[in-house]
Every structure is written in structure tokens, then in C-alpha cells.
Design a protein around this motif. Structure first.
Motif, PDB file in Angstrom:
ATOM      1  N   GLY A  64      74.284  67.869  63.843  1.00  0.00           N
ATOM      2  CA  GLY A  64      72.842  68.019  63.662  1.00  0.00           C
ATOM      3  C   GLY A  64      72.578  68.549  62.262  1.00  0.00           C
ATOM      4  O   GLY A  64      73.083  68.021  61.278  1.00  0.00           O
ATOM      5  N   ASP A  65      71.805  69.637  62.160  1.00  0.00           N
ATOM      6  CA  ASP A  65      71.516  70.227  60.858  1.00  0.00           C
ATOM      7  C   ASP A  65      72.363  71.467  60.585  1.00  0.00           C
ATOM      8  O   ASP A  65      72.079  72.223  59.661  1.00  0.00           O
ATOM      9  N   LYS A  66      73.436  71.666  61.351  1.00  0.00           N
ATOM     10  CA  LYS A  66      74.295  72.834  61.166  1.00  0.00           C
ATOM     11  C   LYS A  66      75.664  72.404  60.639  1.00  0.00           C
ATOM     12  O   LYS A  66      76.298  71.503  61.200  1.00  0.00           O
ATOM     13  N   PRO A  67      76.151  73.058  59.560  1.00  0.00           N
ATOM     14  CA  PRO A  67      77.478  72.709  59.041  1.00  0.00           C
ATOM     15  C   PRO A  67      78.583  73.106  60.019  1.00  0.00           C
ATOM     16  O   PRO A  67      78.461  74.089  60.752  1.00  0.00           O
ATOM     17  N   VAL A  68      79.638  72.329  60.041  1.00  0.00           N
ATOM     18  CA  VAL A  68      80.833  72.629  60.840  1.00  0.00           C
ATOM     19  C   VAL A  68      81.946  72.935  59.857  1.00  0.00           C
ATOM     20  O   VAL A  68      82.408  72.053  59.131  1.00  0.00           O
TER      21      VAL A  68
ATOM     22  N   PRO B  43      89.763  64.214  59.762  1.00  0.00           N
ATOM     23  CA  PRO B  43      88.337  63.886  59.861  1.00  0.00           C
ATOM     24  C   PRO B  43      87.550  64.948  60.637  1.00  0.00           C
ATOM     25  O   PRO B  43      88.131  65.858  61.219  1.00  0.00           O
ATOM     26  N   CYS B  44      86.233  64.797  60.631  1.00  0.00           N
ATOM     27  CA  CYS B  44      85.380  65.782  61.295  1.00  0.00           C
ATOM     28  C   CYS B  44      85.727  65.875  62.783  1.00  0.00           C
ATOM     29  O   CYS B  44      86.102  64.878  63.414  1.00  0.00           O
ATOM     30  N   SER B  45      85.592  67.068  63.315  1.00  0.00           N
ATOM     31  CA  SER B  45      85.904  67.297  64.724  1.00  0.00           C
ATOM     32  C   SER B  45      84.877  66.614  65.619  1.00  0.00           C
ATOM     33  O   SER B  45      83.806  66.185  65.169  1.00  0.00           O
ATOM     34  N   LYS B  46      85.217  66.497  66.886  1.00  0.00           N
ATOM     35  CA  LYS B  46      84.357  65.827  67.855  1.00  0.00           C
ATOM     36  C   LYS B  46      82.968  66.471  67.866  1.00  0.00           C
ATOM     37  O   LYS B  46      82.824  67.685  67.889  1.00  0.00           O
ATOM     38  N   GLY B  47      81.947  65.628  67.837  1.00  0.00           N
ATOM     39  CA  GLY B  47      80.570  66.108  67.838  1.00  0.00           C
ATOM     40  C   GLY B  47      80.004  66.328  66.454  1.00  0.00           C
ATOM     41  O   GLY B  47      78.807  66.606  66.307  1.00  0.00           O
ATOM     42  N   ALA B  48      80.843  66.226  65.419  1.00  0.00           N
ATOM     43  CA  ALA B  48      80.382  66.411  64.044  1.00  0.00           C
ATOM     44  C   ALA B  48      80.511  65.097  63.282  1.00  0.00           C
ATOM     45  O   ALA B  48      81.310  64.225  63.631  1.00  0.00           O
ATOM     46  N   VAL B  49      79.720  64.944  62.230  1.00  0.00           N
ATOM     47  CA  VAL B  49      79.776  63.747  61.385  1.00  0.00           C
ATOM     48  C   VAL B  49      79.928  64.178  59.932  1.00  0.00           C
ATOM     49  O   VAL B  49      79.587  65.299  59.557  1.00  0.00           O
ATOM     50  N   SER B  50      80.437  63.264  59.115  1.00  0.00           N
ATOM     51  CA  SER B  50      80.631  63.538  57.701  1.00  0.00           C
ATOM     52  C   SER B  50      79.293  63.631  56.980  1.00  0.00           C
ATOM     53  O   SER B  50      78.383  62.822  57.201  1.00  0.00           O
ATOM     54  N   VAL B  51      79.151  64.631  56.109  1.00  0.00           N
ATOM     55  CA  VAL B  51      77.939  64.810  55.315  1.00  0.00           C
ATOM     56  C   VAL B  51      77.963  63.821  54.145  1.00  0.00           C
ATOM     57  O   VAL B  51      78.994  63.641  53.491  1.00  0.00           O
ATOM     58  N   ASN B  52      76.845  63.202  53.868  1.00  0.00           N
ATOM     59  CA  ASN B  52      76.774  62.172  52.822  1.00  0.00           C
ATOM     60  C   ASN B  52      76.629  62.774  51.429  1.00  0.00           C
ATOM     61  O   ASN B  52      75.680  62.484  50.696  1.00  0.00           O
ATOM     62  N   ASN B  53      77.600  63.599  51.027  1.00  0.00           N
ATOM     63  CA  ASN B  53      77.542  64.197  49.693  1.00  0.00           C
ATOM     64  C   ASN B  53      77.554  63.139  48.587  1.00  0.00           C
ATOM     65  O   ASN B  53      76.982  63.352  47.518  1.00  0.00           O
ATOM     66  N   PHE B  54      78.186  62.011  48.848  1.00  0.00           N
ATOM     67  CA  PHE B  54      78.309  60.970  47.822  1.00  0.00           C
ATOM     68  C   PHE B  54      76.982  60.277  47.520  1.00  0.00           C
ATOM     69  O   PHE B  54      76.901  59.499  46.564  1.00  0.00           O
ATOM     70  N   LEU B  55      75.946  60.558  48.305  1.00  0.00           N
ATOM     71  CA  LEU B  55      74.627  59.974  48.045  1.00  0.00           C
ATOM     72  C   LEU B  55      73.720  60.920  47.252  1.00  0.00           C
ATOM     73  O   LEU B  55      72.562  60.606  47.006  1.00  0.00           O
ATOM     74  N   GLY B  56      74.251  62.057  46.821  1.00  0.00           N
ATOM     75  CA  GLY B  56      73.420  63.069  46.161  1.00  0.00           C
ATOM     76  C   GLY B  56      72.814  62.644  44.842  1.00  0.00           C
ATOM     77  O   GLY B  56      71.795  63.185  44.418  1.00  0.00           O
ATOM     78  N   TYR B  57      73.446  61.692  44.171  1.00  0.00           N
ATOM     79  CA  TYR B  57      72.913  61.233  42.892  1.00  0.00           C
ATOM     80  C   TYR B  57      72.388  59.805  42.978  1.00  0.00           C
ATOM     81  O   TYR B  57      72.434  59.047  42.001  1.00  0.00           O
TER      82      TYR B  57
END
Length: 290
Positions: free
Chosen positions: A103-107, A113-127
């Protein structure tokens, strides 16, 4: 996030730098897992188009990461009309940030890879805004995801980041011949100029592009790095007493209050002997690019 004036300055700095170039050499990197990429398209702008390719979260084991694996994923922003010629390539590398979230909380369990229930943050889209501006000027921009390195790195992972950039460039070189993992991106065949490659990295990504530009680093065969821009780079893991950047035109932007500036002596360590360098610190700039 850059100020409005910096937003205006960055595209010009990268575009001007990418027009320059010196010859560099190449060496092979560890191979990626063979698989077709997952490709998705985004809306883009009136003059630029966007897509993302993803070969999986464990597609690559870069040197400097102790055998641990990371993703091969990137956002590509490019002129909507590619025409008949070749376009310079800009590689972007993001800085440190939370790698996984639920959701909106960091893990922050440190796993990849990210643990179950978490997704990768799209840091590569920051620019993305900068990628769009460059694409509208005729550049093809590849913004590389490095969350797997961030989650598992030591010494800020500069060797791994440089190798990750090399691996993407290697795949683009294969694509230019209609081969390799990215070959289904047929719209780019014969349209990418790997003799004119520029790099931009922020924070730890800035350290990564500096590591890739070092005189001691060997680029993939057929790739000519023409310019590097390091924005507030973090450089732990690069020994300023041993390393230099003299083959690649270089720009460094760092703040006066950034402790990393004084700690690693960026101007001395990275610019010594480089005839094409621009240093910008707290409003002061020195431009030696003819």
C-alpha cells in the motif's frame, strides 16, 4: 526533487554533454537469465512515447553483489516519430529509496525480491519528466531500475550499479542487430546510436555512473560513452586516491551542505586531468567544455 531552475538546466546539461565523446573499451559481463521481457506501454506525451521492459526481479547477478541477483527492468522514453536516422541514447540511474511497499507503507525487511504482500517501488520513474523533455529533443532515454541492488548492496553498490548499466547497454547493442532479450522491441532497430551514449545518475545512482565512467572501467564492446552527469553523487566504494575520470566529459552538481562533497573531494578525485569538465557547487560553475 530538483528546483524549477534545476529542472530547466538538467536537460540542457545532458543534451550538450551527450554531443561530446571519447573512445572507451569493452569487456563481457555475467549473462542474464534468458527470457522474453514483459513489455508495457504508457501514455507518453504528444511528441514522446513510453514503454517499460521487465525481464524479472532475479534476471541478473552483477559483480560486486556477492552472487545475489537483481532485476533487469527499465522505462524507455523516446521520440514518437523515430524517423529514418539514429538517436543518441541517455541512460539514467536513480538514487536510494525504499525498495518495497505494501500500500502506502514501506516494507524495510532488507529482502529481494519483495516479500509476500509487498510490491517494488517505482524509483526508476522518478525522472520521467526529464526523460520526456529529452525525448522531445530527439534522445532515446532508458531509466534503469536498481531496487535489487539497493536492497542487498554493500559499500553503496557502485560496482554492481556500473555493471547493471553495462548489462542494459549490452542488451541494447544486441537489439541494434535484431537479437538478444529485447529483440521484440523492433521499433528501435537501426534507430539507436550506441556511439553517442550519455549517462545521468542521482545520489547512489550518481556514484554508479561515475564508477562506470572511471578510466579503469571497461564498457561493453561497441558502446561509446560520450558524457556523464552526476547529480549529488554518493561515492563510497570509489577510492579517490587511485581512480580518475579523464576519458569522458563530466559534469558534477552537488550542494555546499552535502557532506559527501567534502568527504570524497569530488572535484579533485573525479576531475583531475579531465579536459572536459563542469563543476557546479552552490551557484558557482566552471565550464571547461570548448
Amino acid at each position: 526533487m530538483p528546483t524549477r531552475s534545476l529542472r530547466r538546466a538538467l536537460p540542457a546539461a545532458v543534451a550538450a554533454a551527450a554531443a561530446l565523446g571519447l573512445v572507451s573499451c569493452g569487456s563481457p559481463q555475467p549473462k542474464a537469465v534468458a527470457s522474453a521481457p514483459k513489455v508495457s506501454t504508457q501514455e507518453g506525451t504528444a511528441r514522446s512515447a513510453e514503454l517499460t521492459y521487465d525481464l524479472g526481479d532475479t534476471a541478473y547477478a552483477p559483480p560486486g553483489l556477492g552472487g545475489k541477483r537483481t532485476e533487469l527492468k527499465a522505462a524507455v522514453t523516446y521520440p514518437r516519430e523515430l524517423g529514418t536516422g539514429k538517436h543518441p541514447l541517455i541512460m539514467m540511474l536513480h538514487g536510494w529509496g525504499d525498495t518495497c511497499a505494501a500500500g502506502d507503507k514501506p516494507v524495510r525487511d532488507g529482502g529481494w525480491p519483495c516479500s509476500k504482500g509487498a510490491v517494488s517501488v517505482n524509483n526508476f520513474l522518478g525522472y520521467s519528466y526529464l526523460a520526456e523533455a529529452l525525448a522531445e529533443k530527439g534522445y532515446i532515454v532508458v531509466s534503469v531500475a536498481a531496487n535489487g541492488i539497493q536492497a542487498q548492496e554493500k559499500d553503496q553498490g557502485q560496482i554492481a550499479r556500473a555493471a547493471l548499466l553495462d548489462k542494459h547497454l549490452e542488451m541494447w547493442k544486441q537489439l541494434s542487430a535484431g537479437a538478444g532479450p529485447l529483440q521484440e522491441l523492433k521499433q528501435f532497430k537501426d534507430h539507436v546510436d550506441l556511439e553517442r551514449v550519455g549517462t545521468l545518475g542521482h545520489s547512489r545512482g550518481g556514484g554508479g555512473v561515475l564508477a562506470q565512467a572511471l578510466d579503469s572501467h571497461k564498457l561493453p564492446p561497441g558502446v561509446n560513452l560520450r558524457a556523464t552527469l552526476a547529480l549529488a553523487p554518493a561515492m563510497n566504494g570509489i577510492d579517490p586516491k587511485k581512480e580518475r575520470i579523464t576519458r569522458v566529459p563530466l559534469a558534477v552538481i552537488a550542494g555546499t551542505c552535502d557532506a559527501l562533497w567534502e568527504d570524497v573531494k569530488i572535484p579533485v578525485a573525479m576531475a583531475a586531468g579531465n579536459p572536459h569538465v563542469e563543476l557546479n557547487r552552490s551557484g558557482f560553475s566552471r565550464d571547461l567544455i570548448p
